[in-house]
Design a protein around this motif. Structure first.
Motif, mmCIF file in Angstrom:
data_model
loop_
_atom_site.group_PDB
_atom_site.id
_atom_site.type_symbol
_atom_site.label_atom_id
_atom_site.label_comp_id
_atom_site.label_asym_id
_atom_site.label_seq_id
_atom_site.Cartn_x
_atom_site.Cartn_y
_atom_site.Cartn_z
ATOM 1 N N UNK A 124 0.893 -1.217 0.109
ATOM 2 C CA UNK A 124 -0.123 -0.107 -0.043
ATOM 3 C C UNK A 124 0.916 1.199 0.129
ATOM 4 N N UNK A 125 0.519 2.314 -0.570
ATOM 5 C CA UNK A 125 0.992 3.514 -0.714
ATOM 6 C C UNK A 125 0.675 4.362 0.384
ATOM 7 N N UNK A 126 1.680 5.210 0.749
ATOM 8 C CA UNK A 126 1.311 6.069 1.844
ATOM 9 C C UNK A 126 0.026 6.717 1.734
ATOM 10 N N UNK A 127 -0.416 7.369 0.433
ATOM 11 C CA UNK A 127 -1.798 7.871 0.277
ATOM 12 C C UNK A 127 -2.732 6.930 0.620
ATOM 13 N N UNK A 128 -2.755 5.580 0.217
ATOM 14 C CA UNK A 128 -3.809 4.701 0.565
ATOM 15 C C UNK A 128 -3.840 4.305 1.949
ATOM 16 N N UNK A 129 -2.828 4.508 2.533
ATOM 17 C CA UNK A 129 -2.829 4.305 3.994
ATOM 18 C C UNK A 129 -3.391 5.477 5.037
ATOM 19 N N UNK A 130 -3.174 6.674 4.261
ATOM 20 C CA UNK A 130 -3.719 7.951 4.633
ATOM 21 C C UNK A 130 -5.286 7.657 4.618
ATOM 22 N N UNK A 189 -10.747 7.283 6.635
ATOM 23 C CA UNK A 189 -11.947 6.475 6.457
ATOM 24 C C UNK A 189 -12.542 5.809 7.749
ATOM 25 N N UNK A 190 -11.253 5.158 8.667
ATOM 26 C CA UNK A 190 -11.672 4.317 9.732
ATOM 27 C C UNK A 190 -11.944 5.408 10.889
#
Length: 165
Positions: free
Chosen positions: A1-7, A12-13
């Protein structure tokens, strides 16, 4: 996962306020996390099957300097199965009064290795970790005055009658 996807996953959570910024320059991009949510964020990143950051490789206390009046903690997480790394940072303003130490939540219930890392940050920078099971000095004697890695630390001339160079 990219940092943008983790962000995106974290927002979202936990909502918009959990990620308060990001550093994208340099060798290690980092997400700046709301200090009060760091334990929740680490637990999510560890337990989420998409991220599985199962290893806390380093936790470092940071003194941003006398003028900044700011202290922080940097977390280096790794996912061994996904062979990825992530840097998280938290910080807050705090006076340099030794009676009012900067305070952050512990993550020792999420990563067992944090127990000793947090003790070192406490011992060297005077960063207090709320909820830590055994927060005490780890490198210096219990009666040592001050925190040697603070920017304004003054080395004592003597300790128990012994000259310090």
């Amino acid at each position: 996962m990219s940092i943008a996807e983790i962000k995106s996953l974290l927002i979202e959570k936990f909502g918009e306020g959990v990620v308060v910024g990001e550093e994208t320059t340099g060798l290690q991009p980092a997400l700046l996390i709301d200090p009060d949510r760091i334990a929740d964020v680490c637990l999510e990143l560890r337990d989420n099957p998409q991220t599985y950051f199962d290893f806390l490789s380093c936790l470092s206390g940071v003194d941003y300097g006398v003028e900044a009046g700011r202290f922080g903690v940097v977390y280096h997480l790794a996912s061994i199965p996904f062979q990825t790394q992530l840097t998280l940072k938290i910080s807050k303003e705090n006076g340099r009064d030794l009676e009012n130490l900067p305070s952050f939540p512990t993550i020792s219930s999420v990563y067992r290795a944090a127990d000793w890392h947090e003790r070192e940050a406490f011992d060297m920078e005077g960063i207090f970790f709320e909820g830590h099971p055994d927060l005490r000095r780890i490198l210096l004697p219990d009666d040592w005055d001050g925190y040697p890695l603070r920017k304004d630390y003054k080395t004592a001339e003597f300790y128990k009658g012994i000259k310090i160079d």
